[in-house]
Design an enzyme around this catalytic site. Structure first.
Site, PDB file in Angstrom:
ATOM      1  N   ASP A  51       0.830  -1.204   0.000  1.00 13.33           N
ATOM      2  CA  ASP A  51       0.000   0.000   0.000  1.00 13.33           C
ATOM      3  C   ASP A  51       0.870   1.262   0.000  1.00 13.33           C
ATOM      4  O   ASP A  51       1.842   1.344   0.758  1.00 13.33           O
ATOM      5  CB  ASP A  51      -0.868  -0.030   1.274  1.00 13.33           C
ATOM      6  CG  ASP A  51      -1.938   1.036   1.298  1.00 13.33           C
ATOM      7  OD1 ASP A  51      -2.864   0.965   0.474  1.00 13.33           O
ATOM      8  OD2 ASP A  51      -1.841   1.951   2.134  1.00 13.33           O
ATOM      9  N   GLU A 108       1.815  -0.539  -4.994  1.00 16.13           N
ATOM     10  CA  GLU A 108       0.863   0.515  -5.341  1.00 16.13           C
ATOM     11  C   GLU A 108       1.675   1.807  -5.370  1.00 16.13           C
ATOM     12  O   GLU A 108       2.028   2.344  -4.322  1.00 16.13           O
ATOM     13  CB  GLU A 108      -0.258   0.641  -4.299  1.00 16.13           C
ATOM     14  CG  GLU A 108      -1.279   1.669  -4.739  1.00 16.13           C
ATOM     15  CD  GLU A 108      -2.032   2.372  -3.612  1.00 16.13           C
ATOM     16  OE1 GLU A 108      -3.121   2.898  -3.872  1.00 16.13           O
ATOM     17  OE2 GLU A 108      -1.528   2.436  -2.480  1.00 16.13           O
TER      18      GLU A 108
HETATM   19  C1  GLC Z   1      -4.180   3.078  -0.575  1.00 19.73           C
HETATM   20  C2  GLC Z   1      -5.403   2.216  -0.441  1.00 19.73           C
HETATM   21  C3  GLC Z   1      -6.546   3.070  -0.032  1.00 19.73           C
HETATM   22  C4  GLC Z   1      -6.218   3.731   1.285  1.00 19.73           C
HETATM   23  C5  GLC Z   1      -4.899   4.481   1.201  1.00 19.73           C
HETATM   24  C6  GLC Z   1      -4.405   4.853   2.557  1.00 19.73           C
HETATM   25  O1  GLC Z   1      -4.281   3.985  -1.596  1.00 19.73           O
HETATM   26  O2  GLC Z   1      -5.629   1.518  -1.640  1.00 19.73           O
HETATM   27  O3  GLC Z   1      -7.736   2.341   0.067  1.00 19.73           O
HETATM   28  O4  GLC Z   1      -7.231   4.625   1.635  1.00 19.73           O
HETATM   29  O5  GLC Z   1      -3.900   3.689   0.632  1.00 19.73           O
HETATM   30  O6  GLC Z   1      -3.978   3.703   3.237  1.00 19.73           O
END
Ligand code: GLC
Ligand code: CA
Length: 535
Positions: free
Chosen positions: A201, A275
């Site tokens: 994440d 991500e």
């Molecule tokens: C990422 C997740 C999202 C979350 C954010 C903060 O982007 O996919 O759902 O709100 O991180 O953790």
């Protein structure tokens, strides 16, 4: 057959645990619920599941606010339930990816609670980003949270702490040795329990620079980071090229260390996907250099309009950029943070695009429900739970629409998802979308996905190359058709809203539109449709 590592061209099914299947009638999906539906997942023909967080959490941000990264939130079950889930998944030859959240903890994590009790300058506070207020009482800098509002919150003794997301999600200080050590412990904890890898994440956010300096245009930057916010491309480009808290060089050192841990599990072929929303797109490839991570999400298709020129550009670019580091791209049309593709570009276009990208080299990420053609659910503001809705004062509607629980069976809501009341309402209009109905209907999207995944596995993976035959710069350059060959197949998509003639020599194997007459010769390809043909 294929000698590639399992993840190289894997199809990975993303499960948002709260919305998948409720086993105990409390209205929220849970781990035993997922385990009981793994047969369904296996019958789709995917290779792996990615589970969004199920860790101990006050659930202020859908579980991405982790209070104990090595335990399970009671709403989802317990550690034995995770073991049972992994065990059953492996029996079904499904790999399991966990979601790791290294940018921040929940304010309920014991470290943050200790930091609140400790003094400014203490070791407890050094694990987060605590700083004094300016002399006039304002926060250390002017950054804006990604969920809106200031990214600093003041504690009782006057210091502020940084949070790029909700105020309940204090950012961790990755210069602190405790943080690094704790995350390595967490990685090993889940790997030892049997997971096959991780989705990381906010992988681009861990390292911050110039934390005590104001940004020259904080509101502009905040808008630029919201992909749905209309902005001149030049302006967005200027702002996104240097974000002091994203994509700093230091993050790569962290992943090089993590890679050593993954590799130490040898034959298990542990993988991780980042991500990382980075700019310009070439920067994403740094995360998948040989000594770093295995995959990085490509978010281009989450926002791409259904237009040949745009789709060609982003798809081709991703293939070319990844080739420079000997990696393959990833493709995703939906996830838990974005509008569902069927709502964004429409039903027919989303069926066509799904079929098209499933044929491309690289990994496909499918957000549970996408195979059912689910649209975003309709919600009243009073139902919404996303912190971005709350923090923006309702200006941003938030991500709840994509997180409505899945419709499984029966004719009335909540369609077998729960014996109780679902945590978000499921519209009666989803009656025709249920798994039960679509399994029985040979023309359903669910069965199209299954057929595509089976053909993909059997024939497409033999080759990682494609050759474009129609695009804005190939073939007739007509602007409405995108087509390529890969190994034994040709894949053709008509993006226009009129039917188009296309010369079809081989046999049509799959068609996203039921209107298509399956035969040989020069045929009319329906508007917004895609076909797979054998060469
Ligand atoms: C990422 C997740 C999202 C979350 C954010 C903060 O982007 O996919 O759902 O709100 O991180 O953790
Ligand atoms: Ca439950």
């Amino acid at each position: 057959m294929r000698s590639l590592p399992w993840w190289k061209e894997a199809v990975i099914y993303q499960i948002y645990p709260r919305s998948f299947y409720d086993s105990n009638g409390d209205g929220e999906g849970d781990l035993p619920g997922i385990t009981s539906k793994l047969d369904y997942v296996q019958q789709l023909g995917v290779d792996a599941i990615w589970l969004s967080p199920f860790y101990t959490s006050p659930n202020k941000d859908g579980g991405y606010d982790v209070a104990d990264p090595r335990n399970v939130d009671p709403r989802f079950g317990n550690l034995d339930d995770v073991k049972a889930l992994i065990h059953r998944a492996h029996e079904l030859h499904l790999k399991v990816l966990a979601d790791i959240v290294p940018n921040h903890f929940s304010d309920q994590h014991e470290w943050f609670q200790a930091a609140l009790l400790a003094a400014p300058g203490s070791a407890e506070r050094a694990r987060f980003h605590f700083y004094n207020a300016h002399a006039d009482g304002t926060p250390p800098n002017n950054w804006i949270s990604l969920f809106g509002g200031p990214s600093w919150t003041q504690v009782a003794d006057g210091q502020f702490y940084l949070h790029l997301f909700d105020s309940s999600q204090p950012d961790l200080n990755w210069d602190n040795a405790d943080v690094k050590e704790d995350f390595e412990k967490t990685l090993r904890f889940w790997l030892d329990l049997g997971v096959d890898g991780f989705r990381i994440d906010v992988a681009h956010g861990l390292v911050k620079e110039d934390i005590l300096e104001n940004h020259h245009d904080p509101q502009g930057l905040s808008n630029a980071l919201r992909l749905d916010y209309p902005m001149e491309p030049e302006k967005r480009n200027e702002l996104l090229l240097t974000v002091p808290y994203f994509d700093r060089q230091g993050v790569h050192e962290i992943y090089r260390d993590w890679r050593k841990i993954f590799d130490s599990y040898g034959d298990r072929e542990i993988m991780a996907v980042a991500e990382a929303w980075v700019h310009p797109p070439i920067n994403a490839t740094k995360y998948v250099r040989a000594d770093e991570l295995h995959q990085v999400f490509n978010f281009d298709l989450l926002t791409a309009p259904f237009e040949a020129a745009h789709l060609f550009e982003v798809i081709n670019r991703s293939l070319e950029l990844n080739a420079t580091v000997d990696a393959l791209p990833t493709w995703a049309l939906s996830n838990h943070d974005s509008p569902r593709v069927a709502s964004r570009i429409g039903d027919e276009a989303s069926r066509a695009l799904s079929l098209f990208v499933l044929a491309l080299p690289g990994s496909n990420y499918i957000f549970a429900g996408q195979e059912l053609g689910l649209p975003d659910g309709e919600l009243h503001d009073s139902d919404r739970q996303d912190p971005s809705f709350v923090r923006s004062g309702g200006l941003v509607k938030g991500r709840d629409g994509a997180r409505i629980p899945l419709p499984w069976s029966g004719d009335s809501t909540p369609f077998g998802f729960t014996a109780g009341t679902p945590w978000l309402p499921i519209s009666q209009s989803w009656q025709s979308h249920t798994v039960e109905k679509q399994f029985k209907d040979s023309a359903s999207l669910l069965n199209l996905f299954r057929a595509a995944l089976a053909l993909r596995r059997q024939y497409l993976l033999a080759s990682q190359e494609i050759t474009w035959i129609e695009s804005p710069i190939h073939g007739s350059k007509d602007g409405s058709i995108l087509a390529f060959t890969r190994g034994a197949f040709t894949v053709v998509m008509n993006v226009s809203d009129q039917s188009k003639e296309f010369n079809i020599a081989g046999e049509i194997l799959l068609a996203s539109s039921g209107d298509f007459q399956v035969s040989v010769g020069k045929k009319l390809l329906p508007a917004r449709s895609c076909i797979w043909i054998s060469n």
